[in-house]
Design a protein around this motif. Structure first.
Motif, short mmCIF file in Angstrom:
data_model
loop_
_atom_site.label_atom_id
_atom_site.label_comp_id
_atom_site.label_asym_id
_atom_site.label_seq_id
_atom_site.Cartn_x
_atom_site.Cartn_y
_atom_site.Cartn_z
N ARG A 76 0.85 -1.43 0.44
CA ARG A 76 -0.27 0.26 -0.04
C ARG A 76 0.90 1.17 -0.32
O ARG A 76 0.37 2.27 -0.48
CB ARG A 76 -0.82 -0.54 1.10
N THR A 77 1.41 1.64 0.67
CA THR A 77 2.51 2.09 0.57
C THR A 77 3.64 2.60 -0.69
O THR A 77 3.89 3.77 -1.23
CB THR A 77 4.21 2.33 1.71
N ALA A 103 10.92 1.14 7.53
CA ALA A 103 10.73 0.14 7.10
C ALA A 103 10.87 -0.74 6.89
O ALA A 103 10.99 -2.12 7.39
CB ALA A 103 9.00 0.59 6.89
N LYS A 106 7.25 -0.44 12.17
CA LYS A 106 5.54 -0.33 11.10
C LYS A 106 5.09 0.58 10.36
O LYS A 106 4.32 1.19 11.21
CB LYS A 106 5.10 -1.67 11.88
N VAL A 107 4.97 1.17 9.39
CA VAL A 107 4.13 1.93 8.13
C VAL A 107 2.79 1.00 8.68
O VAL A 107 2.78 0.34 8.84
CB VAL A 107 5.01 1.58 6.67
N ASN A 108 2.14 2.10 9.30
CA ASN A 108 0.31 2.18 9.61
C ASN A 108 0.25 3.24 8.83
O ASN A 108 0.62 4.27 7.68
CB ASN A 108 0.05 2.56 11.27
N LYS A 109 -1.39 2.99 8.72
CA LYS A 109 -2.46 4.29 7.89
C LYS A 109 -1.68 5.51 7.91
O LYS A 109 -2.08 6.73 6.89
CB LYS A 109 -4.32 3.54 7.76
N LEU A 110 -1.37 6.40 9.12
CA LEU A 110 -1.33 7.63 9.24
C LEU A 110 -0.31 7.88 8.57
O LEU A 110 0.07 9.41 8.71
CB LEU A 110 -1.54 7.84 10.66
N HIS A 111 0.54 7.35 8.83
CA HIS A 111 2.02 7.56 7.42
C HIS A 111 1.79 7.51 6.29
O HIS A 111 1.56 8.73 5.80
CB HIS A 111 2.93 6.15 7.65
#
Length: 212
Positions: free
Chosen positions: A2-3, A26, A33-38
């Motif tokens: 996704r990123t 990451a 851990k890449v999250n949706k906020l990032h």
């Protein structure tokens, strides 16, 4: 995935740089851990936004200075850093950038000093056997006005004057005393915990740089 997909849709070089850092860090860091906020924050950033975030990172809110010379050196360093990128954007672009980062909760206005001095007036009279204090109506009304203004500014309902010097205070027995001033207008804003966490996620540590 996704990123990487979101990063591929970015056209601005400065923002692409942050996407690249996030992906690299990451990939090699076990703690990130890449999250949706990032992802959501990066999708909403402009080049001016990235310039201001990098200027405010790392946070200097709790930094302590030991001398006037150290304060002056810091002012010179930060003003030079601001000139390199952030101040090259137009005044309008910078104003929009501040509003966007406030909207994203990445930065906040630096709290102003709130003073209640001279609200109480001491009264002493041996003849009348009075020893007490009374409220000064005019000063009390002024204090309430200052408080309402601070509330409106912090909520974004009123413009925040970010041109004032930032006083450096030291707590003492008789209240805070000013030890100097920060003359970098941009430091009237500071990173929020969300902003600090985001910048930590997109900043390559020296250890990673040494490791290639």
């Amino acid at each position: 995935m996704r990123t990487i997909e979101a990063a591929s849709q970015e056209d601005e070089d400065d923002v692409q740089e942050l996407w690249a850092r996030l992906i690299v860090k990451a990939s090699v860091s076990e703690n990130l851990k890449v999250n949706k906020l990032h992802i959501e924050i990066l999708r909403s950033l402009s080049p001016a936004d990235t310039a201001l975030l990098e200027l405010l990172h790392p946070s200097v809110v709790y930094r302590e200075f030991s001398s006037e010379a150290e304060i002056q050196a810091f002012n010179n360093e930060m003003n030079t850093k601001a000139d390199v990128k952030w101040r090259k954007f137009s005044e309008e672009d910078r104003a929009v950038s501040v509003q966007n980062l406030l909207r994203l909760r990445c930065i906040a206005s630096l709290p102003r000093i709130f003073s209640a001095n001279r609200v109480l007036h001491q009264i002493r009279s041996r003849e009348l056997r009075i020893n007490g204090t009374v409220v000064v109506p005019a000063r009390f009304e002024e204090m309430l006005g200052d408080l309402v203004t601070l509330i409106y500014q912090s909520s974004g309902a009123m413009p925040y004057d970010a041109t004032q010097p930032v006083p450096l205070l030291r707590r003492g027995w008789f209240g805070p005393t000013e030890t100097g001033t920060i003359t970098v207008p941009e430091l009237n804003h500071m990173l929020t915990p969300l902003g600090q966490g985001f910048m930590k996620a997109v900043t390559i540590d020296q250890a990673l740089n040494k490791g290639g």
